[in-house]
Scaffold this motif. Sequence first.
Motif, mmCIF file in Angstrom:
data_model
loop_
_atom_site.group_PDB
_atom_site.id
_atom_site.type_symbol
_atom_site.label_atom_id
_atom_site.label_comp_id
_atom_site.label_asym_id
_atom_site.label_seq_id
_atom_site.Cartn_x
_atom_site.Cartn_y
_atom_site.Cartn_z
ATOM 1 N N UNK A 449 0.822 -1.217 0.000
ATOM 2 C CA UNK A 449 0.000 0.000 0.000
ATOM 3 C C UNK A 449 0.852 1.262 0.000
ATOM 4 N N UNK A 450 2.104 1.155 0.383
ATOM 5 C CA UNK A 450 2.969 2.328 0.406
ATOM 6 C C UNK A 450 3.741 2.520 -0.895
ATOM 7 N N UNK A 451 3.584 1.666 -1.839
ATOM 8 C CA UNK A 451 4.288 1.784 -3.110
ATOM 9 C C UNK A 451 3.607 2.825 -4.000
ATOM 10 N N UNK A 452 4.406 3.541 -4.805
ATOM 11 C CA UNK A 452 3.917 4.626 -5.663
ATOM 12 C C UNK A 452 4.154 4.212 -7.114
ATOM 13 N N UNK A 469 7.887 3.984 -8.889
ATOM 14 C CA UNK A 469 8.897 4.928 -8.416
ATOM 15 C C UNK A 469 9.627 4.290 -7.234
ATOM 16 N N UNK A 470 10.937 4.242 -7.369
ATOM 17 C CA UNK A 470 11.737 3.598 -6.320
ATOM 18 C C UNK A 470 11.767 4.476 -5.077
ATOM 19 N N UNK A 476 11.681 -2.448 -2.579
ATOM 20 C CA UNK A 476 11.267 -2.623 -3.966
ATOM 21 C C UNK A 476 12.213 -1.826 -4.862
ATOM 22 N N UNK A 477 12.626 -2.452 -5.973
ATOM 23 C CA UNK A 477 13.617 -1.823 -6.838
ATOM 24 C C UNK A 477 13.047 -0.673 -7.646
ATOM 25 N N UNK A 478 11.793 -0.739 -8.003
ATOM 26 C CA UNK A 478 11.213 0.273 -8.878
ATOM 27 C C UNK A 478 11.495 -0.028 -10.341
ATOM 28 N N UNK A 479 11.083 0.874 -11.221
ATOM 29 C CA UNK A 479 11.271 0.688 -12.655
ATOM 30 C C UNK A 479 9.999 0.217 -13.319
ATOM 31 N N UNK A 480 10.151 -0.617 -14.341
ATOM 32 C CA UNK A 480 8.990 -1.059 -15.117
ATOM 33 C C UNK A 480 8.238 -2.134 -14.350
ATOM 34 N N UNK A 481 6.980 -1.836 -14.037
ATOM 35 C CA UNK A 481 6.137 -2.793 -13.325
ATOM 36 C C UNK A 481 5.315 -3.620 -14.303
#
Length: 793
Positions: A449-452, A469-470, A476-481
Amino acid sequence: MLRIPGMPLLPGTLFRDVSKGHYPKPQSLANVQGLSMLSDRQQPPPAESGSVTVDISCPPVGASSIYPPRSGPRMPPWLAYDKKVLCFHAYFKQTLQEVYHAPYLVRKVKIYYYLEDGTLEIYEPRVDNSGIVQGCVVHRQRVQKAPPCDNEFMSLIDLNVDQTVQIFDRQYHITDCDPFTRAFLNKRGIAVPDPVKSPCDPTEEQRKRENQPRSGNLIPKNHPFAQFLKYDRQILKFQAYWDDRTEFGDVRKLEVCYYLSDDTIEIKEQHIRNSGRDGPTVFLKRGRLAREFEGLQLPGQMTPMTLLNVLGTNMRNVRYCVDPLNTGNKEIHYYREKDLQIGSVINVYGRAVVITELDPFTQNYYRQRYGIQDFTPLPIPARSDDCADHRSERQLPPYNGWGSYEDSVGNCISVEPKPPKSDFKKFIKYDRYVLRFGAKMLSTIKANCERIFVISYYLCDDTLQIQEIAVRNSGFLGGEFMKRTRLELPGQERFSCKQPQYYMPWNFFVGSTMSLKDFIFHIVSADEYTLVYMEHHPETFPHANVGVIMEKVKSALQNRMAEFVGSCVPDCTDLEKKRDVFVSFESFKGALISIMGNQISDHEIISLCRHFSAEKSQPNACDRSTVRAAAHLELKRTLWNARDDLMEHFHHINPTNQPFLPEVKVRSALRGCRLPFSLELIDNILSILNRNECDDIEVCDLMNFIDVSCGKGCDMLPVNHAFELCPKIPFLNKGRVVNFTCFLREINLPLNLPAGGEKNNDAIAEGGRIMPPSAMPDTDAHKMHEEDAQHVA
């Protein structure tokens, strides 16, 4: 070398001068008035002591000049008269010996005199089918005069109208000259007579008499090649039918094509769908159609010539005599364009074809050629058992899960499947149009829930892409989801015959919750470009349509207006004392949600706040002196000097000399007159010019602005006009403060304020409504502005 006087220039008559010992090299170039030119003056011979020195390059004292005093050219002739040619019209007579009743031939020529070097050229214009070689008669050269002055060349004063000159044993009589030659000679003091009429050519008169049509032969001749060149690719098209309602026939729809280039007719058949006729559509091959049909001719029955008087008794010594009168030949009449009209019946080898309708080109042709105005189409008869046009939707087998749905459709339609075609027009129109939304994931796991996330929607092909967004130390690494792809709407049957529905741009708005690849996302924000694009296309995005949102809010606040105003402005006396009341975005949003609940979305609230925003964009940051220096730099760099042409263009579009012109006309004038300004520089120039109350631009200010000679502008280096000259900072704070007074004036509902708010009746009138600012007293205007400034501070 020494030459014996009176002796011809032959070998043995020249002797070397033994007394001469100095042989200087002559100077071939000279500097005259700052110009380097070829020195062609003859050097004077060495003068003896006590004799008179004469410069042979100087004209005699008594020679008259062809120029008036102090009007001759100050530059050398090859420079002063460069590309200046005098043209005279003349003729000469050529003797003919073999032509009867034509003793001579008049040939018209043009005499060109080149002023730069005094050369002459004679050219005869070409005449088609003249039978003589025409073109250049005398090549460009200096021509000697006729004897006894053959030691001189022909000059300007030897050529004039109504004069006869001899050039190479041929007499040319000058009849006229062009306007430039006449004006040039008149300025030099040479009188030019009026034009002289050329004599008639006996051969041409004889040819006209021979070609004159006789009184009995008035039938115009048909020239097939001229007709082909005039009417090539011009076709008259008619809609027609052939009524073949026999036992096994029906009404056949036809298209008659008449080719104007060669008067041929071609008839094509228009097959009805599911009629059982899959053969060729050519009903009649292209050719000339005879008006009368008496059956097919037998072989040898119709011949191009008739043979008479068969001489001889046996088959060996047989002689034939061709009938010159072609006795027994029958004239065949063919259909022409005047025979084809609406309602006309054409005999196509025994079949009656009725014309019912004309296409627009054919209607225009008959309207101009024959003056016909009525082109009402005729009805086509029908038959009860005609084949009906059955168009049922094609049922495809259900989707099997391999590839995409479009790939499966391609496998079902054709044996050799082709890749699905994309909408190329849509791609060209919406290429690089991307809507970006900020989202958060809804999950039972707290860390998710805290991931953007950033959801990008591409309008060119309706595809989605999700980027994460990392966040530091989030795990979480971020990048292409999720890669860019099209996503189907949830809740659809996967293996069915119907085409699935995909996510469209109107499904995305702030406050929406959607399922993407089994992940639930809640959109919480959108960038400025996305909000502006949705506001500019309210018909596609209903959550950005202010008119629809205002109607929804108005129906919800119909009986709860006092509660809504009290939630936004707790102190109702502010509405009575101040001219404009401003509330924050949070207060306005909380008041709407407390009354409407889930009936209004966050995106609709954002659209309302942006529409009634109280923030003002920053003023233009263009400096007049800087923009003027940049404009003068471009004008000087391209050597632009067409200011008079620009002024003349303004006089043309503004005949009444109005001091102000609309911005559209000024911008088109700057672009049309090809000023060396880029589009960004033109925008910067128009933004700093003087304007009137109607926002029109002052013409005099523009002309003084681009005038380089009126004053020296500040020097500057070349800059990027799009970014560096006038920095354009985007305004990103729109909608944080809402003009509540403007919102109440737009919604136009009674306020129903409590009794304590009836103290001042200047701002609240009948029914408790907010009065417009123009209805407030002028005496309190200054005080209210001061109180507004203190409140905002």
